[in-house]
Each structure stands twice: as structure tokens, then as C-alpha cells.
Design a protein around this motif. Structure first.
Motif, short mmCIF file in Angstrom:
data_model
loop_
_atom_site.label_atom_id
_atom_site.label_comp_id
_atom_site.label_asym_id
_atom_site.label_seq_id
_atom_site.Cartn_x
_atom_site.Cartn_y
_atom_site.Cartn_z
N ILE A 810 45.49 38.92 48.23
CA ILE A 810 46.09 38.29 47.06
C ILE A 810 45.60 38.98 45.81
O ILE A 810 44.45 39.42 45.73
CB ILE A 810 45.73 36.78 47.02
CG1 ILE A 810 46.52 36.07 45.90
CG2 ILE A 810 44.24 36.55 46.87
CD1 ILE A 810 46.38 34.56 45.93
N ASP A 811 46.49 39.11 44.84
CA ASP A 811 46.12 39.58 43.51
C ASP A 811 45.63 38.36 42.75
O ASP A 811 46.42 37.48 42.40
CB ASP A 811 47.33 40.21 42.82
CG ASP A 811 47.02 40.66 41.40
OD1 ASP A 811 45.87 40.46 40.93
OD2 ASP A 811 47.92 41.20 40.75
N PRO A 812 44.33 38.27 42.43
CA PRO A 812 43.81 37.06 41.78
C PRO A 812 44.22 36.94 40.33
O PRO A 812 44.19 35.84 39.78
CB PRO A 812 42.30 37.21 41.91
CG PRO A 812 42.09 38.69 41.99
CD PRO A 812 43.27 39.25 42.72
N ALA A 813 44.58 38.04 39.69
CA ALA A 813 45.00 38.02 38.28
C ALA A 813 43.97 37.33 37.41
O ALA A 813 44.29 36.41 36.63
CB ALA A 813 46.38 37.37 38.14
N GLU A 816 40.00 37.96 32.75
CA GLU A 816 39.19 38.96 32.05
C GLU A 816 38.28 39.64 33.06
O GLU A 816 38.04 39.13 34.16
CB GLU A 816 38.37 38.32 30.94
CG GLU A 816 37.32 37.35 31.44
CD GLU A 816 36.48 36.73 30.32
OE1 GLU A 816 36.90 36.82 29.15
OE2 GLU A 816 35.41 36.17 30.63
N THR A 817 37.78 40.79 32.67
CA THR A 817 36.78 41.46 33.50
C THR A 817 35.40 40.90 33.18
O THR A 817 35.20 40.17 32.22
CB THR A 817 36.80 42.98 33.24
OG1 THR A 817 36.54 43.21 31.85
CG2 THR A 817 38.14 43.59 33.62
N GLN A 830 31.72 40.30 40.62
CA GLN A 830 31.94 41.25 39.52
C GLN A 830 33.41 41.68 39.51
O GLN A 830 33.94 42.18 40.51
CB GLN A 830 31.04 42.47 39.67
CG GLN A 830 30.93 43.29 38.40
CD GLN A 830 30.25 42.54 37.26
OE1 GLN A 830 29.36 41.71 37.52
NE2 GLN A 830 30.69 42.78 36.04
N VAL A 831 34.08 41.47 38.38
CA VAL A 831 35.48 41.84 38.22
C VAL A 831 35.58 43.03 37.28
O VAL A 831 35.30 42.92 36.08
CB VAL A 831 36.31 40.65 37.67
CG1 VAL A 831 37.75 41.08 37.42
CG2 VAL A 831 36.25 39.46 38.63
N ASN A 832 35.92 44.16 37.85
CA ASN A 832 36.12 45.37 37.04
C ASN A 832 37.60 45.61 36.79
O ASN A 832 37.98 46.23 35.78
CB ASN A 832 35.51 46.58 37.75
CG ASN A 832 34.00 46.44 37.92
OD1 ASN A 832 33.30 46.02 36.99
ND2 ASN A 832 33.49 46.74 39.12
N ASN A 833 38.43 45.15 37.72
CA ASN A 833 39.88 45.27 37.59
C ASN A 833 40.46 43.90 37.88
O ASN A 833 40.30 43.38 38.99
CB ASN A 833 40.41 46.31 38.57
CG ASN A 833 41.92 46.48 38.48
OD1 ASN A 833 42.62 45.65 37.91
ND2 ASN A 833 42.43 47.57 39.06
N ILE A 838 42.08 40.67 46.75
CA ILE A 838 41.01 40.05 47.53
C ILE A 838 41.61 39.62 48.86
O ILE A 838 42.68 39.00 48.91
CB ILE A 838 40.41 38.84 46.80
CG1 ILE A 838 39.72 39.28 45.51
CG2 ILE A 838 39.42 38.10 47.69
CD1 ILE A 838 39.19 38.13 44.68
N SER A 839 40.94 39.97 49.95
CA SER A 839 41.41 39.59 51.28
C SER A 839 40.95 38.17 51.59
O SER A 839 39.78 37.83 51.43
CB SER A 839 40.86 40.56 52.33
OG SER A 839 41.27 40.17 53.63
N LEU A 840 41.90 37.34 52.01
CA LEU A 840 41.61 35.95 52.35
C LEU A 840 41.98 35.68 53.80
O LEU A 840 43.11 35.95 54.22
CB LEU A 840 42.40 35.00 51.45
CG LEU A 840 42.08 35.01 49.95
CD1 LEU A 840 43.04 34.08 49.20
CD2 LEU A 840 40.65 34.60 49.69
N ALA A 841 41.02 35.17 54.54
CA ALA A 841 41.31 34.71 55.90
C ALA A 841 42.22 33.49 55.82
O ALA A 841 42.30 32.82 54.79
CB ALA A 841 40.02 34.37 56.62
N PRO A 842 42.94 33.17 56.89
CA PRO A 842 43.78 31.97 56.84
C PRO A 842 42.94 30.74 56.54
O PRO A 842 41.88 30.52 57.12
CB PRO A 842 44.39 31.90 58.24
CG PRO A 842 43.55 32.78 59.10
CD PRO A 842 43.00 33.84 58.20
#
Length: 935
Positions: A810-813, A816-817, A830-833, A838-842
Motif C-alpha cells: 500500500i502507498d501510505p501517502a 510529511e517526511t 522513518q519516512v524519507n519518501n 509498505i507491505s501488509l500481510a492480510p
């Protein structure tokens, strides 16, 4: 003035939840029989398909030779599970038969009469016929005329007396104790009596061959002429006490189109007495009387109004009533010293005044309810919340609810309803507390204790309708005060037929001033007497007069109900300016315009009306792993056009199928990942919670949803689930056994932490809400922004989750970084981008914030102390030294306390019962709370 006849039918019947009763024909062969004769009961006119069953059962009881001391058949079974020994034989032609010998069935020959009805095996939901009664004995005596116990005639009119016996008998008639006629050796008796004064009659029939006698008593009353007098100043409808004289009370009854009213009670032997004929105020159409010397009656004053000699009703504004049907099943521990019902003296509900009721001193008199946007409401049905089924039982569980973070409890209706085991949506007396849940003092103690913990109490109130037991209905119907029939056209309270399409019982006309007065007075009472903090108004769509049989009309904007409900709100706010008002309107389309208008009503004064916001289906679709209709974006107040968060969002309520039941029954799967697995389904409920509690606005939990309650709402008392909703209202098991299951208590802990986040951080109260929850792949996200955040307050929150059944990215959007915090664990991210996937298990989710969260609940304060093993069943240990340990059970009772505990010192818990316990540790001035499970 027309003649009046009192209809008093002495019958007892079981009163249960909602009206599905059928009228049947009972035929007994032979018609007359002795206790040792074989008898066959044949029943016809029953449609079993209406009940959704294929078998019919006999429910029967008997009375002794004096027609007293009712006792059930030993083989009745239970109401929810009839004994197979009393199953009718299906004759294949629409009739059903049961053959028995009375003295064998009942275990005695001391039988004067028999009562019976036919029912489904599980009779809940009123799946039964009417009651039928027969006399036992070959020598039987019938009084054919008069047909009623009391006949009221104008002076000089003739009372016809007619009787018959099954064998030749000697008859003797007494009037006021004097023998006035005898007729011997015949089976029929006729006599005409000219009535000039009130007369008590006794007709005795004697079998000359056995000298046994049977007697009938009845009255002839000369038509009364009430005194014309104005209601004394300051007297309201109902029961008015004299503050300066506790032995005096004035009764006031609004009764237009009635000719006269007597008061009958334990102060006049339940008989018509001219001293208790009520005065009449023609200008107000009200009857009234002042009762003096009440101290001579004792502590309990019992009374009814006898209207036009026909209809005996309790006061509509009774605060307690006696019921011949329900009271025998109320325990002393729930409500002590309930007076005995005067069986044989009157019928139906009786007003009960406790002259020397225990006083109650409120401990919390300045309670302020939580802000609407911070509400976490716990809806519960006392009947199914705890086996004890009373207010004390709920009070004893408040530690559990407080630890969950609940700040409001919504009780399903507690005003007097038909039966004892109801949901409460079948109200009869809106101002009377239902005694099955406890005494007024017990209820006050419960409310007071809630307030001491910062918990508001909200009552579910039902003003759309009333049952046939209601005095307001019985005063004006087409069957002279019966509990069935239909509303009479001259009723000042009810519509003859409902003016909307959700009709149940008898439909109130909310444009009638009489109805408005009744609603306002009874609504004010609970606020003033019990310090209630809010009402949830049931079925508000029924408050219109415009939509008879028209579904689209019922669901569209109706100005009359908008205004009358505003007026009712004004009444409540006049009593308590902070009072919380919630409507069950379930708006959609144009009818949501009503909810928006109500939510804005007097909003500038800090008021506004809240409403239920059902999101059951989309949340359940998501938890099951399906996505065609799993868009729950309407949980957001912004998404439905509100200026403030006034929508009480919920995934479950009393009226919906349980999410966990459907998860386990119908959940999706992929390979080894299966939603129908209990642990997996519970994890997905946690994910749903992350997308529920975090959305700003008031929220509601249905009882035990925090433990993944998974008994279907349609389950019968025997555990079966039929193919219809016939058992929806049946009793359900509580959820306390779940406290021994770690997977379930993990869900409780997660919900508690989410609730703590919600209540402690402004961003979860109001602000910008971006709901991205409609994706067909099950990936969902929510973005919150608090534009007024300062310092270390949370400005941004991002919630992401995978409601699919396969691993996905999923793109968490992120907004801010920088450094973000997992608000459930405290770990940093840590959010650089901002758009790095992010990979999410079911079933996996994350709640991220751009700052660390505030948490007011000390249960989640960080601690390096480990408590192990957990669950435990022998001894437990602590990894560090502590100054003291205190262990409490779930009711708050302290079970163990020790001081100066060394690291790894054994603490014996082997004597603890299975369950969940709260552990409080003191270490260097700090308090740490933990949970312990003993298995």
C-alpha cells in the motif's frame, strides 16, 4: 346516561416479548370431567407456519378446589424448551390433540380448575395461543347472566339473573346478605331484580345428592353522578403527594369522553365505593380525588382507576406497578418485599406507592458528561449482560468497562415492559422502572457509581408506541379495556392505524397534545429522579402523521416529526442543559436532511441532537474479506455533511447480526489464510477497530464486541439457529467466559488502547478526515490532520490496513517526511519518501502519528517489568523488584496484596478462579498496571 358493565375476567397468562399470539379454539372431550377421568384436548385454528415451527406443545397449570394456588404441570418443561411429554398429536386436518388424566398429569386430585394454552417449543416472542380455562368436576355451575362481576344500571332498572348447573340443584339468592329467593331441584335458575341501591349478590347452587355447593358473587351498582369540581391548583396528571402531609395524595386522571371513575385499592377492599368516586373537572376533562389517612393502609398503597365501571387501569404515570404475570419471577435479591398481588380482587397492572421507600443520598451531584465527540458508548442489555440480570450486576462489572475506556453506558429500555425477559421495546408504563432489573435505589446506586467513574448513563426510550398493557391504550379501545383489540377512534393518544410503515403495537399520535404532555412528563421524570445523562430515542421515523402505508413517505423529510422531536428536545434541555439526545432515525437519501437539521439544532448553544450511524454491513464485509460493499466512509461526519461530529457510529448494535458470527461462518480465505479461523477473525476485528475508533466522532460498542462475541443474534435458547428470525429476541449467553481466551482479551486490550488514543488526543475528536476506504482490493487508509496542533501535539495521523486475504503493498501517502510513531507500540518509523509502499500481510494494520501520542490510561504506560508466566495457573513472578503488588478481580474486589517483592519471587495464584485479573504494581513512586489471565 348509558348503562355500564364491568368486564373483569380472572385469567393469568404468560407475557413475553412481541405479539405473535394466535387465537385458537379449545375443545375438551368430555366437556365435564372429574380429576380421575380421561380427557382429550383438541386445538384448532393455529397456523404453525406463522411461528416458523412444525410442532405444537401444551402448556398447562391448575388451581386447587378454591380456585387458588396456581401450580404448573410438572412436565411443562421451560418456556424456551417445552417437554416432549406434552407435545400435541398432529391429526393431519389442522387440529392437534392431547389426551391425559388430570390427577396423573398434575400429580394431585385437588384440582378445581385448569388453565392451558398451546405454544411453540420455544415460546419466546409470544409464540403461543390465548389462555383457555375449564372447571373440573361433573357438578358444575355457570352464571350466565350477568356476564360480568359488576353491573351498573340506572336506579329502577332490572338486573336479569340467570344460571345453570350440570345436574339438578337447589338454588338460593342472597342480596346484601339477606335470602330473597329459593328454587329447588332444577338445572336452570332465572330471577329479575329491580335495582334501587348498590347491592352485593350471592347465588348458591347445592347438589342435593352430595350436599356440595358452588357459589357465584356479583354486584349491581346504581349509576354514579360525579361531583363537578375544578382540579386543585398545582396538581398534575398522575399521583400528587402533599409535601406537608405524607398521609395525603391527590390523584388526577385525564379521561375525556368517560362518564365516571372510581378509585379501587387495598384501602377499600378493591370494591366500588361511593366515597372513592372521583370528582370531575369538565374544563380540563380530568377526574381527581384527594386520598387522606393513607397511613391506615400501611407502607404499600395499591390502587387502580375503575372507569365507567368497565375498565380497571393503573395510573399511566405510575413509577412502580404490580403485575400478576411477571412479579412472581422477581427474586428478593433484585427487589425485596414486593407486595403480593391481590389475586381474585382485580386484574391487570396495579399502581404501587411505597410510602416509606428507602431514601437515597446522591454522592455525585455535579457530574459533567463527556464531550459528544469523545463519547465511547457501551450499549448493553441487562438481561444478557450478566446471569444475575439486575443493575447491581452491571455495577459490579464497571471496572471492566472503565478499563476498556467506556465513558457512557447505554441501557436498553428499563421502563416497565411486558414480561420480564424482553428487549424492552414493548413498553407499557413509560414512567415506571421495570422491577425485574432492580429497585429504584439499586438503579440510583448504579448511576451514582457510573458518575463517580466519569461514565454517563444513557437510556434507550421508546415513545413510538405502547403495548396493550398500557392504561392509555386500555382506556380507549374497541374491547372495553382488554389488552388486545384495536385503538378506538376517540383515543386522545393513539392512531387507529399507524401513520408510518414501521408499525409495532399501538402507534402514538405525536400531534396530539395529550401524547405530547405524556411524553414530556415521563421524559422529565427520569432526568430528575435518576440523574440520567441522555436518551436514545427509538424509531423516530414513526413520529410523523403523514405516511400511512407509504414507505417512501416514511423515509423522506417530514416537517411534523422534525418539529415535534425538536420540541421534545427542548423539554429535556430545560431540565438539564447538558442532556445528550440521540435519535435512531437511520436516515438515508432525503431523510438524512432531518438528521442534519437536528444535529444543527441549537448547536451554537453547545447542544445539537446526535443520531445513530449504522455501518454494520460495510465493516462486516471488510472483516470477512469481501470488498464489493466494504466502503465505510460514512463513518466520517464530514462525509455525510455534518458541521460537527454528531453521528454515533457503530459496527454492531443490539439489532444487528454479530460481526464475528459472520466472520466465522462466511469469511473469505486464500490458501492457509482463512477468516473462519477464530484467531484470524479476531485479528481482523482489531484491524476494523483501528479504522473505527480513530475516526473523529462519538462511537458505540455492542456488549462483548470487544471480546469478539460470536453467538448469532438469531440463536435460540437451546443453541439452535433456525432459518428465520423467530429467536432473535431470545436470551443469549453472556461473554464473561471469553476472559480466559488470550486471543479475545488481546482484542479487548487493543480496543482499550485505541479508545485511550481517541480520548487523549485532539486529532481524534475533530479535524480534517480523508477516508480512502473504498478500494476493491481491501487496502484502506485514513488520513487525519489537526490544523490547530501546537508543540508536540499530533498534527498528522495515517492509518493503513489490509482487509484482503493476501499480502499486498500500500502507498501510505504520509503527510510529511521525518520520524513517525506507531501509536500502538511506540516504535518509530522513518519516512524519507511519503509514497514508499509498505507491505501488509492480510489483516495487518498500522496507526502512525507524526508525534508520540498522549495516553491518559495508565494501563499502557511503558514499563520494563515483566510478569510471567501469563496466562498462569500456579505461581507468577516479576522480573524486577517492586514496592507492592495488588491484584483485583474483574469486579474490582482486591484478591491479593503483598509488599516488597523481590525479582523472580514466587507469588502464589493457584487458588484464583479462572479469569482475568488486574495487577497494580508500585515501584519507586510510579504505578504500573498489568493484566493477568489465570487458566
Amino acid at each position: 346516561m348509558k348503562n355500564k358493565i364491568l368486564s373483569v375476567v380472572f385469567m393469568l397468562f404468560a407475557s413475553f416479548i412481541f405479539a405473535q399470539q394466535q387465537n385458537a379454539t379449545f375443545t375438551l372431550t368430555p366437556a365435564q370431567f372429574n380429576p380421575d377421568d380421561q380427557v382429550t384436548i383438541t386445538v384448532s385454528g393455529v397456523n404453525l407456519s406463522t411461528w416458523g415451527v412444525s410442532d405444537l406443545y401444551l402448556w398447562t397449570w391448575f388451581y386447587d378446589l378454591n380456585d387458588q394456588n396456581q401450580q404448573d404441570s410438572p412436565t411443562n418443561g421451560s418456556w424456551g424448551n417445552s417437554d416432549e411429554a406434552q407435545k400435541f398429536t398432529d391429526n393431519g386436518n389442522g387440529t392437534y390433540s392431547f389426551t391425559f388424566i388430570p390427577q396423573n398429569l398434575y400429580g394431585t386430585s385437588n384440582i378445581g380448575s385448569i388453565g392451558m394454552l398451546a405454544k411453540a417449543k420455544d415460546g419466546s416472542g409470544d409464540k403461543k395461543t390465548q389462555d383457555h380455562f375449564v372447571e373440573v368436576g361433573v357438578f358444575q355451575f355457570n352464571l350466565n347472566s350477568p356476564t360480568d362481576n359488576v353491573t351498573i344500571l340506572n336506579s329502577g332498572n332490572t338486573l336479569n339473573i340467570d344460571a345453570s348447573t350440570t345436574v339438578n340443584a337447589n338454588f338460593e339468592l342472597f342480596a346484601n346478605g339477606t335470602s330473597i329467593d329459593t328454587q329447588n331441584n332444577q338445572q336452570s335458575y332465572t330471577y329479575n331484580y329491580t335495582l334501587t341501591q348498590d347491592t352485593n349478590f350471592e347465588l348458591v347452587a347445592t347438589d342435593p345428592s352430595t350436599s356440595s355447593s358452588l357459589t357465584a358473587t356479583f354486584q349491581g351498582i346504581v349509576t354514579p353522578n360525579p361531583t363537578q369540581a375544578a382540579v386543585p391548583a398545582g396538581m398534575e396528571d398522575g399521583i400528587n403527594f402533599d409535601a406537608n402531609n405524607p398521609n395525603t395524595a391527590t390523584l388526577v386522571l385525564y379521561a375525556p369522553d368517560k362518564d365516571f371513575v372510581h378509585v379501587i385499592g387495598n384501602f377499600n377492599n378493591w370494591s366500588i365505593d361511593s366515597d372513592y368516586l372521583m370528582n370531575y373537572d369538565a374544563a380540563q376533562e380530568k377526574y381527581w380525588i384527594t386520598l387522606n389517612n393513607l397511613d391506615q393502609t400501611g407502607d404499600d398503597i395499591l390502587f387502580q382507576y375503575l372507569i365507567d365501571g368497565e375498565i380497571n387501569v393503573a395510573d399511566p404515570y405510575s413509577t412502580l406497578i404490580l403485575s400478576p404475570y411477571d412479579d412472581p419471577f422477581i427474586s428478593q435479591s433484585t427487589f425485596a418485599n414486593i407486595p403480593a398481588y391481590p389475586t381474585g380482587m382485580t386484574t391487570e397492572a396495579i399502581s404501587w406507592i411505597r410510602r416509606n421507600a428507602p431514601s437515597y443520598t446522591w454522592q455525585n451531584t455535579n457530574f459533567t458528561p463527556p464531550a459528544k465527540e469523545d463519547l465511547v458508548i457501551y450499549e448493553l442489555l441487562i438481561r444478557d449482560f450478566d446471569d444475575v440480570q439486575n443493575f447491581d450486576a452491571v455495577k459490579n462489572r464497571l471496572d471492566y468497562l472503565e478499563d476498556l475506556g467506556v465513558n457512557a453506558i447505554e441501557l436498553m429500555p428499563v421502563s416497565e415492559f411486558d414480561g420480564n425477559l424482553s428487549w424492552g421495546y414493548n413498553p407499557a408504563f413509560h414512567m415506571a422502572l421495570d422491577k425485574y432489573y432492580g429497585s429504584p435505589e439499586m438503579f440510583k446506586e448504579f448511576v451514582d457509581e457510573c458518575h463517580s467513574r466519569g461514565i454517563a448513563v444513557i437510556l434507550d426510550v421508546v415513545y413510538n408506541h405502547a403495548t396493550g398493557q398500557s392504561p392509555l391504550y386500555r382506556m380507549y379501545n374497541n374491547c372495553d379495556g382488554c389488552t388486545g383489540g384495536i385503538v378506538a377512534t376517540d383515543s386522545p393518544y393513539f392512531n387507529v392505524s399507524a401513520t408510518h410503515t414501521y408499525s409495532v403495537f399501538n402507534d402514538f399520535n405525536h400531534q396530539s397534545q395529550a401524547t405530547k404532555d405524556y411524553v414530556n412528563k415521563t421524559a422529565e421524570y427520569w432526568i430528575e429522579e435518576f440523574h440520567i445523562d441522555g436518551y436514545r430515542w427509538d424509531l423516530t421515523k414513526g413520529f410523523t402523521q403523514n405516511c400511512s402505508g407509504n414507505e417512501s413517505c416514511t423515509n423522506s423529510y417530514q416537517a411534523d416529526r422534525v418539529q415535534v422531536l425538536k420540541d421534545y428536545a427542548d423539554t429535556q434541555w430545560a431540565v438539564d442543559s447538558d442532556f445528550m439526545i440521540i435519535f435512531e432515525h437511520l436516515g438515508n437519501g432525503t431523510s438524512r436532511d432531518e438528521e442534519i437539521e437536528w444535529s444543527n439544532y441549537r448547536l451554537s448553544e453547545g447542544k445539537g441532537i446526535m443520531f445513530w450511524n449504522k455501518q454494520t454491513e460495510p465493516y462486516n464485509e471488510a472483516t470477512m474479506g469481501y470488498h464489493n460493499s466494504s466502503n465505510f466512509s460514512d463513518i466520517s461526519y464530514e462525509n455525510i455533511g455534518l458541521a460537527q461530529p454528531m453521528n454515533v457510529g457503530y459496527m454492531e448494535s443490539h439489532d444487528e447480526e454479530r460481526l464475528m458470527f459472520k466472520n466465522l461462518a462466511y469469511g473469505n480465505s486464500d490458501g492457509s489464510y482463512d477468516v473462519t479461523d477464530l484467531s484470524t477473525a479476531l485479528d481482523r476485528m482489531e484491524t476494523a477497530g483501528a479504522f473505527f475508533f480513530t475516526v473523529p466522532g462519538p462511537k458505540m460498542i455492542w456488549q462483548f464486541g470487544e471480546l469478539g462475541y460470536d453467538t448469532s443474534i438469531f440463536t435460540c435458547t437451546d443453541g439452535t439457529i433456525p432459518n428465520d428470525d423467530s429467536c432473535k429476541l431470545s436470551e443469549k449467553p453472556d461473554g464473561w467466559d471469553f476472559l480466559t481466551e488470550t486471543d479475545r482479551t488481546d482484542l479487548y486490550d487493543a480496543y482499550a488502547q485505541m479508545i485511550a488514543l481517541k480520548k487523549s488526543n485532539e486529532i481524534f475528536a475533530t479535524g480534517s478526515i480523508d477516508m480512502n476506504v473504498g478500494n476493491s482490493n481491501g487496502l484502506k487508509s485514513i488520513h487525519l490532520e489537526n490544523t490547530s496542533a501546537t508543540g508536540t501535539e499530533l498534527q498528522y495521523v495515517t492509518i493503513i490496513g489490509n482487509f484482503g486475504v493476501t499480502t499486498q503493498s500500500i502507498d501510505p501517502a504520509f503527510q510529511e517526511t521525518g520520524t513517525w510513531y506507531n501509536l500502538m507500540t511506540g516504535n518509530t518509523y522513518q519516512v524519507n519518501n511519503t509514497n514508499s509502499t509498505i507491505s501488509l500481510a492480510p489483516g495487518e494494520y498500522f496507526i502512525y502519528g507524526n508525534e508520540e501520542a498522549n495516553l491518559s490510561n495508565t494501563s499502557f504506560e511503558a514499563s520494563t517489568i515483566s510478569l510471567y508466566p501469563n496466562p498462569a495457573n500456579g505461581s507468577i513472578y516479576l522480573s524486577e523488584e517492586v514496592n507492592s503488588i495488588h491484584i483485583y478481580d474483574i469486579t474490582g474486589k482486591q484478591i491479593l496484596t503483598k509488599e516488597n517483592i523481590r525479582p523472580n519471587q514466587a507469588i502464589d495464584v493457584s487458588a484464583f478462579h479462572k479469569g482475568i485479573y488486574l495487577v497494580q504494581l508500585e515501584q519507586n513512586g510510579n504505578t504500573i498496571q498489568k493484566k493477568l489471565v489465570v487458566n
